[in-house]
Design an enzyme around this catalytic site. Structure first.
Site, mmCIF file in Angstrom:
data_model
loop_
_atom_site.group_PDB
_atom_site.id
_atom_site.type_symbol
_atom_site.label_atom_id
_atom_site.label_comp_id
_atom_site.label_asym_id
_atom_site.label_seq_id
_atom_site.Cartn_x
_atom_site.Cartn_y
_atom_site.Cartn_z
ATOM 1 N N ALA A 69 -17.035 6.816 13.469
ATOM 2 C CA ALA A 69 -16.859 6.414 14.857
ATOM 3 C C ALA A 69 -16.193 7.565 15.607
ATOM 4 C CB ALA A 69 -16.050 5.131 14.947
ATOM 5 N N SER A 70 -14.869 7.555 15.641
ATOM 6 C CA SER A 70 -14.164 8.513 16.496
ATOM 7 C C SER A 70 -14.468 9.963 16.133
ATOM 8 C CB SER A 70 -12.656 8.257 16.421
ATOM 9 O OG SER A 70 -12.218 8.270 15.089
ATOM 10 N N LEU A 113 -20.305 3.756 18.237
ATOM 11 C CA LEU A 113 -19.651 4.283 19.456
ATOM 12 C C LEU A 113 -18.553 3.366 19.977
ATOM 13 C CD1 LEU A 113 -22.650 5.768 21.475
ATOM 14 C CD2 LEU A 113 -21.237 6.833 19.704
ATOM 15 N N HIS A 172 -17.821 -6.430 11.637
ATOM 16 C CA HIS A 172 -16.930 -5.277 11.666
ATOM 17 C C HIS A 172 -15.480 -5.764 11.755
ATOM 18 C CE1 HIS A 172 -14.916 -1.641 13.109
ATOM 19 N NE2 HIS A 172 -15.927 -0.986 12.561
ATOM 20 N N GLU A 194 -14.744 -1.014 4.585
ATOM 21 C CA GLU A 194 -13.880 -0.239 5.488
ATOM 22 C C GLU A 194 -12.474 -0.825 5.441
ATOM 23 O OE1 GLU A 194 -15.812 1.786 9.208
ATOM 24 O OE2 GLU A 194 -15.666 -0.375 9.544
#
EC number: 5.3.1.1
Lengths: 215, 215, 215, 215
Positions: B194-195, B7, B85, B133
């Site tokens: 996420a988004s 989030l 991250h 990522e």
């Protein structure tokens, strides 16, 4: 065995230590390099000694203030660089980027790490070598090869498990020829030293004593 | 496939997304977890959804101000934690110490990294999983599985070469069931999102669409 | 006098200390607040005690992983935040941005600093208060008001010279009512405490003894 | 007016730019200094130009790897140092410690900051000068004196309110004599430049054009 002397920010005369290292290397045939501060790279390189940077920045040419560009280190005479020393720990992504920068300019690389797990991680990034230095032993005068021989053996194994072309050095507390010998017996291809030479009253004598068993 | 929804610091209602994720997970059997900010861990955990921290600090109990202790995250209901991250890159030594902290309290761990070399390094530290990522694709809506399938395949290979018990997830741009399927085909055991969910008008519908191909 | 108890990452029960602080504050009329870890903000706030964050991130809503957004801290019940504690030193630009974040959400702010020069700098950024804590005294049990009274006086002067609407607190080694009194005599409007209360066998008794001289 | 040219990590020849700067300074009487990377300090100083470091580390002689000690910068020929450039933002406590290091060795100091609040904070630490550089204008070619004259005026006021012995410089987008003039009219005692000179085809001509209005 490769002997790399890190001058850190000690109040020594870098040119005096470099000159001594060059002479001992020439007379004994042992590979000895000196890693001074960035400001002193060119003066050290002019002595003829093998010269290493203590760090290069994870960047390319561009808008970066206060960085040590790999190209600038190489222009000043460096042929290699330490990365991720325990006094200059880097983000994982920055070790990777600094390695890319070093390779771009032909600098040889040694990535430092604290323990075998981190040595495996460092080896996975593809440096020329890794160096295990338990932080709690740095500057103690107690050699890692005696205080914690298993950490050296385990580091050698951890690196080999990931990439057996990566050499392993060890550091922390190394100051005598006996320590150097012990490091070699544990599988290390070289050692990092600092205060044992940089703070010696007679750096040349300290280096001669150090390399005597392998000369 | 494991679906982990980060989030971040989005202006969503974390309890609404968590409740939706819990319902979709229950009704489809797909494992879905939510990673809210540290302040929101307990509220999210109370929904019954599998709850992850976005980060835990590389420390033990003691004099640390502003940290997220692994023990405190676990007490608040977290069962796992992301580490490193690309929006919260850590020093190599701190990834190692945060993994130690997470293991001490039984938190499952996923270490993120940008590219296959760093994935190999992360895997060498012994987490439960790693997640690749590419930073340039985060938040783009272009799924990594389409934009750069090789980075996923290479990450799977890099992790396996170091430690084949470490799972590989992928992230960046994942938002549809097709993306999820493609990630699985490339060897990923899960995805980070996420988004695509957190910013959806209807998070529940977004999650249902997402997991439909594997439900 | 304002008494702010920083629970750091101590292994105490934050709800127990918060409940005690609330009761002592109610019964004595002395303003007492508790600063737990981010994960514990909502549980502490539910006791009714004045609740502070130990830190908020220098960011707005958006793609930030592992941050503590000021909005999220406020939602969890925080009414203020410490910034730049010596265990969580920030970049100058980030103190500024975290203050902006805190003000945006109505959080009261205390910026910590090590010495009078830094106190002046912190005051120039416009927080509600600054707190001087010589790092070498933190956790020693030797109160700054006794060990180095001049640092408190000089901090009060340094803040007033820049902006006399900024309150000054002091910390490090404070644990008794006598220390609190001495801090007030030196010009401090409050104190930061940590181990003296958080590690006390009976936190309520420790707080009662502490505020007795000013109750 | 003081003109400080920050060479950053640009791919220019630092000795060529330094030589040009020295000649233009000698022929026009305008104070011009060059700030190269640490590795290039000695080569730049040998041209006779006033030489500045881009950064010095917040430390003393000792066990620090990869640092730029103030003493080493001074030995290499630096007479001053930038600190806290927006490309090298420092912790508040480290700006203070780097200032202490610079003063210890007689280096003149300029602390950079992004906005008037931070300029006030920087001035409170007692440097010789502060420099306001809105990060969003750096490298744009749009001079701060035109794009945002108020930020320069407010910075001058903010510094004066804290300590009127601290000079104020401005930077970001400065490249012409007109920009220099405008900066002076707004109360700045000097300017920081970078790409306008370092990336010029003919650095000498660029400097001559720049200082022409004040020569």
């Amino acid at each position: 065995m490769f002997v790399l002397v890190n001058l850190k920010a000690y109040p020594c005369d870098p040119v005096e230590v470099a000159t001594a290292a060059h002479e001992v290397s020439e007379s004994t045939g042992v590979r000895i390099a000196i890693a001074p501060q960035a400001t002193q790279l060119s003066a050290v390189a002019e002595t003829g000694v093998e010269t290493w940077a203590q760090h290069v920045s994870p960047v390319e040419h561009g808008s970066h203030t206060g960085s040590t560009l790999a190209e600038a280190a190489a222009d000043a005479g460096a042929v290699g660089t330490l990365l991720n020393h325990s006094e200059n720990r880097l983000k994982l992504a920055d070790i990777d980027a600094s390695l890319t920068a070093a390779e771009r300019t032909g600098l040889e690389t040694i990535v430092c790490a604290n323990n075998p797990d981190q040595i495996g991680a460092a080896a996975a990034l593809g440096p020329d070598a890794v160096a295990v230095e338990p932080p709690e032993l740095i500057g103690t005068g107690t050699p890692v090869s005696k205080a914690d021989p298993d950490v050296v053996r385990d580091a050698v194994d951890a690196a080999a498990a990931v990439d057996d072309s990566v050499d392993v050095l060890c550091g922390a507390g190394i100051s005598t020829g006996e320590d150097l010998d012990a490091a070699g017996d544990l599988g290390a291809e070289g050692v990092l030293l600092a205060s044992g030479v940089a703070k010696a009253e007679d750096p040349k004598e300290a280096l001669e004593d150090l390399v005597e068993p392998i000369a």
